[in-house]
Write a protein that holds these residues in place. Structure first.
Motif, PDB file in Angstrom:
ATOM      1  N   LEU A  45       0.795  -1.230   0.000  1.00  0.00           N
ATOM      2  CA  LEU A  45       0.000   0.000   0.000  1.00  0.00           C
ATOM      3  C   LEU A  45       0.827   1.279   0.000  1.00  0.00           C
ATOM      4  CD1 LEU A  45      -2.687  -0.978   2.637  1.00  0.00           C
ATOM      5  CD2 LEU A  45      -3.119  -0.478   0.226  1.00  0.00           C
ATOM      6  N   THR A  46       1.863   1.307   0.820  1.00  0.00           N
ATOM      7  CA  THR A  46       2.648   2.519   1.006  1.00  0.00           C
ATOM      8  C   THR A  46       3.939   2.128   1.692  1.00  0.00           C
ATOM      9  OG1 THR A  46       2.621   4.766   1.941  1.00  0.00           O
ATOM     10  CG2 THR A  46       1.515   3.050   3.236  1.00  0.00           C
ATOM     11  N   ASN A  47       4.698   3.117   2.172  1.00  0.00           N
ATOM     12  CA  ASN A  47       5.878   2.831   2.977  1.00  0.00           C
ATOM     13  C   ASN A  47       5.993   3.863   4.083  1.00  0.00           C
ATOM     14  OD1 ASN A  47       7.584   5.126   2.000  1.00  0.00           O
ATOM     15  ND2 ASN A  47       7.431   4.014   0.053  1.00  0.00           N
TER      16      ASN A  47
ATOM     17  N   ALA B 259       3.901  -3.416   8.744  1.00  0.00           N
ATOM     18  CA  ALA B 259       5.122  -3.239   7.964  1.00  0.00           C
ATOM     19  C   ALA B 259       6.143  -4.249   8.474  1.00  0.00           C
ATOM     20  CB  ALA B 259       5.653  -1.816   8.104  1.00  0.00           C
ATOM     21  N   PRO B 260       6.119  -5.476   7.960  1.00  0.00           N
ATOM     22  CA  PRO B 260       6.977  -6.541   8.486  1.00  0.00           C
ATOM     23  C   PRO B 260       8.465  -6.227   8.434  1.00  0.00           C
ATOM     24  CG  PRO B 260       5.701  -7.308   6.567  1.00  0.00           C
ATOM     25  CD  PRO B 260       5.233  -5.940   6.889  1.00  0.00           C
ATOM     26  N   ASP B 261       8.885  -5.419   7.446  1.00  0.00           N
ATOM     27  CA  ASP B 261      10.301  -5.053   7.360  1.00  0.00           C
ATOM     28  C   ASP B 261      10.548  -3.640   7.884  1.00  0.00           C
ATOM     29  OD1 ASP B 261       9.149  -3.558   5.361  1.00  0.00           O
ATOM     30  OD2 ASP B 261      10.383  -4.346   3.724  1.00  0.00           O
TER      31      ASP B 261
ATOM     32  N   TYR C 214       9.355  -1.009   6.739  1.00  0.00           N
ATOM     33  CA  TYR C 214       9.388  -0.050   5.622  1.00  0.00           C
ATOM     34  C   TYR C 214       8.147  -0.176   4.737  1.00  0.00           C
ATOM     35  CZ  TYR C 214      10.937   1.701   1.024  1.00  0.00           C
ATOM     36  OH  TYR C 214      11.028   2.329  -0.189  1.00  0.00           O
ATOM     37  N   ARG C 215       7.951  -1.321   4.145  1.00  0.00           N
ATOM     38  CA  ARG C 215       6.802  -1.510   3.246  1.00  0.00           C
ATOM     39  C   ARG C 215       5.556  -1.894   4.044  1.00  0.00           C
ATOM     40  NH1 ARG C 215       8.736  -5.938  -0.753  1.00  0.00           N
ATOM     41  NH2 ARG C 215       9.529  -6.752   1.237  1.00  0.00           N
ATOM     42  N   VAL C 216       4.448  -1.261   3.719  1.00  0.00           N
ATOM     43  CA  VAL C 216       3.195  -1.481   4.442  1.00  0.00           C
ATOM     44  C   VAL C 216       2.256  -2.342   3.598  1.00  0.00           C
ATOM     45  CG1 VAL C 216       1.188  -0.386   5.499  1.00  0.00           C
ATOM     46  CG2 VAL C 216       3.442   0.721   5.641  1.00  0.00           C
ATOM     47  N   PHE C 217       1.749  -3.419   4.210  1.00  0.00           N
ATOM     48  CA  PHE C 217       0.825  -4.347   3.561  1.00  0.00           C
ATOM     49  C   PHE C 217      -0.415  -4.529   4.440  1.00  0.00           C
ATOM     50  CE2 PHE C 217       5.054  -5.644   2.234  1.00  0.00           C
ATOM     51  CZ  PHE C 217       4.920  -5.947   0.886  1.00  0.00           C
ATOM     52  N   PRO C 218      -1.532  -4.979   3.841  1.00  0.00           N
ATOM     53  CA  PRO C 218      -2.600  -5.505   4.699  1.00  0.00           C
ATOM     54  C   PRO C 218      -2.063  -6.765   5.379  1.00  0.00           C
ATOM     55  CG  PRO C 218      -3.030  -6.035   2.388  1.00  0.00           C
ATOM     56  CD  PRO C 218      -1.854  -5.104   2.404  1.00  0.00           C
ATOM     57  N   VAL C 219      -2.488  -7.041   6.603  1.00  0.00           N
ATOM     58  CA  VAL C 219      -1.943  -8.201   7.316  1.00  0.00           C
ATOM     59  C   VAL C 219      -2.259  -9.509   6.593  1.00  0.00           C
ATOM     60  CG1 VAL C 219      -1.911  -7.111   9.585  1.00  0.00           C
ATOM     61  CG2 VAL C 219      -3.967  -8.311   8.830  1.00  0.00           C
ATOM     62  N   THR C 220      -3.284  -9.488   5.757  1.00  0.00           N
ATOM     63  CA  THR C 220      -3.620 -10.676   4.965  1.00  0.00           C
ATOM     64  C   THR C 220      -2.669 -10.875   3.792  1.00  0.00           C
ATOM     65  OG1 THR C 220      -5.106  -9.381   3.569  1.00  0.00           O
ATOM     66  CG2 THR C 220      -6.075 -10.466   5.500  1.00  0.00           C
ATOM     67  N   HIS C 221      -1.905  -9.823   3.463  1.00  0.00           N
ATOM     68  CA  HIS C 221      -1.045  -9.813   2.270  1.00  0.00           C
ATOM     69  C   HIS C 221      -1.858 -10.180   1.029  1.00  0.00           C
ATOM     70  CE1 HIS C 221       3.120  -9.206   3.873  1.00  0.00           C
ATOM     71  NE2 HIS C 221       2.410  -9.325   4.981  1.00  0.00           N
TER      72      HIS C 221
END
Length: 416
Positions: free
Chosen positions: A52-54, A97-99, A101-108
């Motif tokens: 989605l974003t960072n 943001a698992p790293d 930096y990069r933002v994802f929905p938790v479902t990926h």
């Protein structure tokens, strides 16, 4: 029946956000999509994982877009990554943001994002009509009056063009918005495919497809483009190169390719080590492992298949001891390891491009509102404009932020 406060053409990230923002302000909104379902390209974003974003601050974020990045200032001040995360939280999508930096929905899963946006559109009463391709923006010479589709005419004093670029034509991208913008008097810059794999003249790359090479640096070996470089992971393909570093760099390479026919690159795959540093590394390893041969030394830095190819390019016997190689051969191998040359000769065009470089001229759009300077009531957002960024959530954040700003219809949102 066909009169609205706002008509949005295109149901991607930018278009859906514009429709939601306007509807939240009590506007009657019509969202038009030429395909049979909304959000086709959004669903495919990030390989379906939807980055989605960072978490970069706004200044650093804009810097990754180049010299025109400052155009985004008002949009990001009103709707930065924190605001986007909060927005999705409000509509039931948890992100992370698992790293860091990069933002994802938790479902990926991009399906999670698309479903939440569609539910919010429905909750707000936005009228969504699919199989409706906009063929013209109607106006009286000064102000927008509505749009025509292939089958209907719809009236509105505000129109948002969010039709995207030319990337991924299999997902409906035809560049409709460029023609619509030109009909309204706007300038469209040259358009190039970006964020895609590149083909190389060198054929040895096909033997190195098994491994991802981390933290490479790529630069253009042309006098007029010496400053162009990218860093990230690299993957070899049957016909060339891909991976995050290449996807980012493609946006700079494709215009050069059109100008010069081929583009020479230099790639450091040894984590930035120079020839002198490589020599010191090899000598130290040889001291600790006296029976090691040349291939053993190179494989301390690179996978076996790639190590063998680079030895072959330098005419170095991989089974000979490094200090027994001819001096010129040793120098050639060190040079190849420090900067491996590759020549880009082509690409697969827009059919493999994730985004488009180029678009509606930013000089003709008000950054404070996304409204046209030429035609009142006409707004732009997302990839349609001449602004594109690298991998890592940049382009999707920009789509949401510009859609958010356009959806305010000239009424400036309160910065977060």
């Amino acid at each position: 029946m066909n009169a609205f406060d706002l008509i949005v053409a295109g149901s991607g990230a930018a278009g859906m956000m514009a429709a939601i923002v306007a509807a939240r302000q009590g506007k009657q909104v019509l969202l038009l999509e030429k395909l049979s379902k909304p959000g086709a390209k959004l669903k495919a974003t990030g390989g379906g994982r939807c980055n989605l974003t960072n978490t970069l601050d706004n200044a650093s974020f804009m810097g990754r877009f180049g010299r025109d990045g400052r155009f985004m200032t008002p949009a990001l001040e009103a709707f930065d990554h924190k605001a986007l995360i909060a927005f999705f939280g409000e509509i039931g999508v948890e992100t992370h943001a698992p790293d860091g930096y990069r933002v994802f929905p938790v479902t990926h899963s991009a399906e999670t994002i698309l479903s939440a946006l569609e539910k919010e559109l429905h909750r707000l009463g936005v009228e969504v009509r699919c199989n409706q391709k906009v063929v013209s923006v109607e106006h009286n010479g000064e102000h927008v009056t509505g749009v025509k589709t292939e089958t209907d005419t719809f009236n509105a004093p505000h129109v948002v063009l969010a039709t995207g670029g030319l990337g991924y034509p299999q997902l409906g991208a035809e560049g409709d918005g460029y023609a619509l913008s030109q009909q309204a008097g706007h300038t469209v810059t040259e358009l190039y495919p970006a964020m895609m794999p590149l083909k190389t003249k060198e054929t040895w790359v096909e033997h190195c497809r098994a491994d991802t090479i981390p933290k490479v640096t790529i630069k253009v070996d042309l006098k007029k483009a010496k400053k162009l470089r990218a860093t990230g992971d690299l993957i070899f393909t049957k016909t060339g190169i891909r991976g995050p570093a290449v996807l980012d760099f493609a946006r700079d390479v494709t215009p050069l390719l059109e100008r010069y026919g081929e583009v020479p690159l230099l790639i450091n795959m040894t984590k930035g080590m120079s020839e002198d540093e490589l020599l010191k590394h090899f000598k130290a390893y040889q001291n600790d492992h006296p029976d090691a041969v040349t291939i053993d030394l190179v494989m301390t830095l690179l996978p076996e298949a790639l190590s063998l190819q680079l030895c072959a390019l330098a005419h170095a016997d991989p089974q000979a001891k490094f200090n027994k190689l001819d001096g010129k051969v040793r120098d050639a191998l060190l040079k190849r390891l420090a900067w491996t040359p590759l020549t880009v000769t082509g690409h697969d065009g827009f059919k493999m491009a994730m985004i488009t470089r180029g678009g509606v001229s930013l000089k003709e759009i008000r950054p404070e509102t996304m409204e046209s300077k030429l035609l009142a009531g006409l707004y732009f957002c997302g990839e349609l404009m001449n602004l594109d960024g690298p991998c890592g959530g940049y382009n999707l954040q920009w789509s949401f932020a510009s859609g958010h700003l356009a959806g305010h219809l000239g009424h400036l949102p309160v910065p977060r």
